[in-house]
Design a protein around this motif. Structure first.
Motif, PDB file in Angstrom:
ATOM      1  N   ASP A 146      38.391  -5.718   6.922  1.00  0.00           N
ATOM      2  CA  ASP A 146      39.551  -5.401   7.817  1.00  0.00           C
ATOM      3  C   ASP A 146      40.627  -4.527   7.259  1.00  0.00           C
ATOM      4  N   VAL A 147      41.037  -3.394   7.705  1.00  0.00           N
ATOM      5  CA  VAL A 147      42.300  -2.816   7.416  1.00  0.00           C
ATOM      6  C   VAL A 147      43.488  -3.626   7.257  1.00  0.00           C
ATOM      7  N   LEU A 148      43.378  -4.549   8.159  1.00  0.00           N
ATOM      8  CA  LEU A 148      44.666  -5.375   8.342  1.00  0.00           C
ATOM      9  C   LEU A 148      45.032  -6.064   7.038  1.00  0.00           C
ATOM     10  N   ILE A 149      44.240  -6.657   6.417  1.00  0.00           N
ATOM     11  CA  ILE A 149      44.372  -7.435   5.461  1.00  0.00           C
ATOM     12  C   ILE A 149      45.088  -6.695   4.138  1.00  0.00           C
ATOM     13  N   TYR A 150      44.820  -5.353   4.062  1.00  0.00           N
ATOM     14  CA  TYR A 150      45.680  -4.275   3.097  1.00  0.00           C
ATOM     15  C   TYR A 150      46.862  -4.168   3.936  1.00  0.00           C
ATOM     16  N   LEU A 151      46.912  -3.771   4.903  1.00  0.00           N
ATOM     17  CA  LEU A 151      48.252  -3.214   5.645  1.00  0.00           C
ATOM     18  C   LEU A 151      49.291  -4.189   5.672  1.00  0.00           C
ATOM     19  N   VAL A 152      49.092  -5.316   5.974  1.00  0.00           N
ATOM     20  CA  VAL A 152      49.982  -6.341   5.880  1.00  0.00           C
ATOM     21  C   VAL A 152      50.538  -6.731   4.675  1.00  0.00           C
ATOM     22  N   SER A 153      49.770  -6.959   3.745  1.00  0.00           N
ATOM     23  CA  SER A 153      50.220  -7.262   2.199  1.00  0.00           C
ATOM     24  C   SER A 153      50.910  -5.664   1.834  1.00  0.00           C
ATOM     25  N   PHE A 154      50.557  -4.702   2.084  1.00  0.00           N
ATOM     26  CA  PHE A 154      51.344  -3.603   1.778  1.00  0.00           C
ATOM     27  C   PHE A 154      52.750  -3.565   2.419  1.00  0.00           C
ATOM     28  N   LEU A 155      52.754  -3.796   3.520  1.00  0.00           N
ATOM     29  CA  LEU A 155      54.194  -3.809   4.280  1.00  0.00           C
ATOM     30  C   LEU A 155      54.735  -4.873   3.624  1.00  0.00           C
ATOM     31  N   GLY A 156      54.682  -6.044   3.591  1.00  0.00           N
ATOM     32  CA  GLY A 156      55.137  -7.216   3.059  1.00  0.00           C
ATOM     33  C   GLY A 156      55.486  -7.110   1.671  1.00  0.00           C
ATOM     34  N   SER A 157      54.535  -6.266   0.858  1.00  0.00           N
ATOM     35  CA  SER A 157      55.460  -6.130  -0.480  1.00  0.00           C
ATOM     36  C   SER A 157      56.625  -5.068  -0.628  1.00  0.00           C
TER      37      SER A 157
END
Length: 687
Positions: A539-550
């Protein structure tokens, strides 16, 4: 010159004196505050024809002090205190002398080069925290992982990093910062490489364990190492800039995972026994920061402050001269001369103990004695953190590290899990239910997704080259049906009757048939083992959330770096933790995925400032002989808190929002209030 200088040093040392004598010079130190005048024929073209005394500082008429006067003021105050006979210990004199030398060396090309090399090592630590989380959706299919095995794999990362922080932090104070960091990064690189090729869960777990032990030592060593090349007025700011690399590691991990893991064409296979899918390529790419840092460290010297603490005067002098000359040449002033002659070099009883033991026995016996002695010294150093003079500082820092890590890592897991839960609820709300349907002689050539079929009858039907995702058949009859080239995810048959049916080249094996009755049913060329799904498996969400958080950490890093010296470490830590606690309370008002993502970004941004302050204070509170050890112990405690926080908070996803929010807020408030009790270390010389 080095040989002549070395002979000169030992010629002046006296037997029984634990320190080298001072050179002839200003205030009994072996260097002068001002550089010696050049001879007439040695004047450079730039200065020729100019008299330094005739040059006028342009701010003189405005009453603005010259920058050199501002820099020299603290040094003059320390010299005056010594001249008036103030009680100053020998180690304090060494600290003051070292600070004066670092001011003379300046801040320039050497520090920025070291900054990049050590930043990559810190970046590697940040990447390590994300690797398993990113590869798990693919690895669980590729390695046939159960829920328990997935939990163990996630847990082992933090536990191994905890062991690594404690181990390498303690060794760095006894063996050396650079040497330990090189070995730790080498271990990480080797076992990260091997883990990408591991074909079984056991080997993958073992290699990630050793990889984590290696990279776990990077954080305590990096901060201790870099701080010992910084002068007092630069320390807080530049250590804060260094913290940005951890954020860059998170961005690098999420960006590369996003680009590599869903691209299944990047992998290859050698028969059915060896599979190398794209998630394994990502594991290799994730190790690149550690490899690059390891290469850069081969050109970097050991910390001169560590060498001085271990009575290695000559090596320390040569490195300090290298720092001085590198900086001033890069600034276009090669005529600046390194004027230090002698530096205090304590020789402790611990060093003598090693020398006495290592001079006896066979090589194997000497190695055993050295190793045993080293272990004793490391453990003794750890115990000294609870000595009367350090006990209160260690207790305060332990509370602050634990509270911050418990909340930060706990919520870092809770945020994406909560978003996934909301998505799952929405997905379940759109499930299609088919009741008592009867289908005869039909060719299913389209995929089935998010469906429940109850009490259906399927007679002479064909299911060929399709995918089944989240499909459940209950109390249904399959008679004379044909299943071929089927790929399934979360698909089960429960209490079904299957008669005269053929399953050819499918991944529908026994575990997917629950309490089913089969008559004259064949399974041909089944896809044995586990298989990686090619669609929506990551799921692209796991990458997107981590990217935005970082990425959200960037403003917090910049603000804390710019204001670390102005507001002080204590206010930065206490204020940021209290503001973070307020941010978590807004989670009670969030009912959508977008609101949770916004609050996550806000929380990560504010928390970054607190982390920067905590790491700077940890470096400044402890003396050189205990700095890496203390940082390692506290960082190990941080990883333990991360395990407790992530495992505790994840259990409340979908059960209760109040418990994680209140726990994290309470921990942040408690840690913030304790932080306000810390001493201000802005103007404190590195001990």
């Amino acid at each position: 010159m080095a040989d002549h200088y070395q002979n000169n040093i030992y010629h002046h040392q006296e037997v029984g004196d634990s320190y080298g004598t001072y050179g002839e010079g200003h205030e009994e130190y072996g260097y002068q505050a001002d550089y010696p005048p050049q001879e007439e024929d040695a004047a450079s073209d730039v200065t020729e024809g100019h008299d330094e005394e005739d040059q006028m500082y342009e701010g003189e008429y405005q009453g603005i002090p010259h920058p050199d006067e501002v820099k020299a003021a603290p040094r003059d105050a320390r010299a005056k205190a010594r001249a008036t006979g103030s009680a100053v210990s020998e180690l304090e004199e060494l600290s003051e002398q070292y600070e004066d030398i670092m001011q003379d060396c300046g801040h320039g090309k050497f520090q920025w080069t070291l900054f990049m090399v050590l930043g990559l090592a810190l970046m590697a630590d940040g990447v390590e925290c994300f690797v398993v989380a990113f590869v798990l959706p693919s690895a669980e299919k590729d390695l046939c992982l159960s829920n328990a095995e997935k939990g163990t794999l996630g847990l082992v990362v933090f536990l191994s990093m905890m062991v690594g922080a404690f181990l390498w932090g303690g060794l760095a104070d006894k063996v050396g910062r650079r040497r330990c960091l090189v070995v730790a990064l080498a271990i990480n690189c080797v076992f990260a490489f091997l883990s990408s090729f591991a074909q079984s869960y056991g080997f993958f777990l073992f290699f990630r364990l050793l990889s984590g032990i290696g990279i776990g030592g990077s954080v305590p060593i990096v901060y201790s190492y870099f701080s010992e090349f910084l002068q007092m007025d630069k320390r807080g700011e530049h250590l804060s800039w260094l913290c940005m690399f951890w954020m860059i590691g998170g961005i690098y991990a999420s960006f590369t995972a996003w680009g590599i893991i869903p691209t299944y064409g990047w992998g290859f296979s050698m028969g059915s026994e060896f599979q190398f899918h794209s998630w394994r390529v990502f594991v290799l790419v994730a190790a690149l920061p550690a490899v690059t840092s390891l290469v850069g460290l081969t050109f970097m010297p050991e910390s001169p402050r560590f060498l001085l603490e271990n009575a290695k005067h000559d090596e320390a002098w040569m490195i300090l001269k290298q720092v001085h000359d590198t900086n001033w040449r890069a600034k276009g002033q090669p005529e600046k001369v390194f004027t230090v002659t002698h530096i205090k070099t304590p020789k402790t009883a611990e060093d003598e103990f090693i020398e006495i033991q290592s001079s006896t026995g066979t090589p194997v016996q000497r190695w055993a004695v050295r190793s045993l002695t080293l272990c004793k010294l490391v453990l003794r150093n750890v115990a000294s953190l609870l000595s009367p003079e350090l006990r209160l500082a260690t207790l305060f820092m332990a509370v602050i590290w634990f509270c911050m890590a418990f909340s930060y890592y706990g919520l870092s897991v809770w945020f994406p899990d909560m978003i996934k839960y909301l998505q799952y609820q929405d997905y379940e709300a759109r499930v299609k239910v088919f009741h008592r349907e009867r289908v005869e002689n039909f060719h299913f050539n389209f995929s089935l997704e998010n469906q429940i079929h109850k009490e259906g009858e399927y007679i002479r039907d064909k299911f060929i080259s399709i995918e089944m995702k989240s499909v459940k058949f209950e109390d249904s009859l399959f008679e004379d049906c044909h299943f071929e080239d089927i790929r399934s995810t979360d698909t089960v048959f429960e209490n079904c009757t299957i008669v005269s049916t053929v399953f050819y080249n499918t991944d529908l094996w026994e575990e997917k048939f629950i309490d089913c009755r089969m008559e004259n049913t064949s399974f041909l060329n089944n896809k044995h083992g586990c298989h990686l799904d090619t669609e929506e498996d990551n799921d692209v969400l796991i990458y997107l959330v981590s990217f935005l958080g970082s990425l959200a950490v960037l403003p917090g890093n910049i603000i804390s770096a710019l204001f670390m010296e102005k507001f002080g470490r204590v206010k930065i830590i206490g204020g940021s933790m209290l503001i973070s606690a307020g941010c978590t309370l807004f989670l009670f008002l969030s009912f959508s995925e977008s609101a949770i993502i916004v609050l996550q970004c806000l929380f990560c941004g504010v928390s970054a400032a607190a982390w920067n302050g905590i790491e700077v204070v940890t470096v400044e509170l402890y003396p050189t002989s205990k700095r890496a050890t203390a940082f390692g112990v506290l960082n190990a405690l941080c990883k333990l808190a991360a395990v407790l926080g992530s495992s505790t908070f994840s259990g409340f996803v979908g059960v209760s929002k109040a418990v994680p929010v209140l726990w994290s807020s309470a921990a942040l408030v408690g840690g913030g209030l304790v932080a306000l009790k810390l001493p201000d270390t802005r103007q404190k010389i590195l001990q």
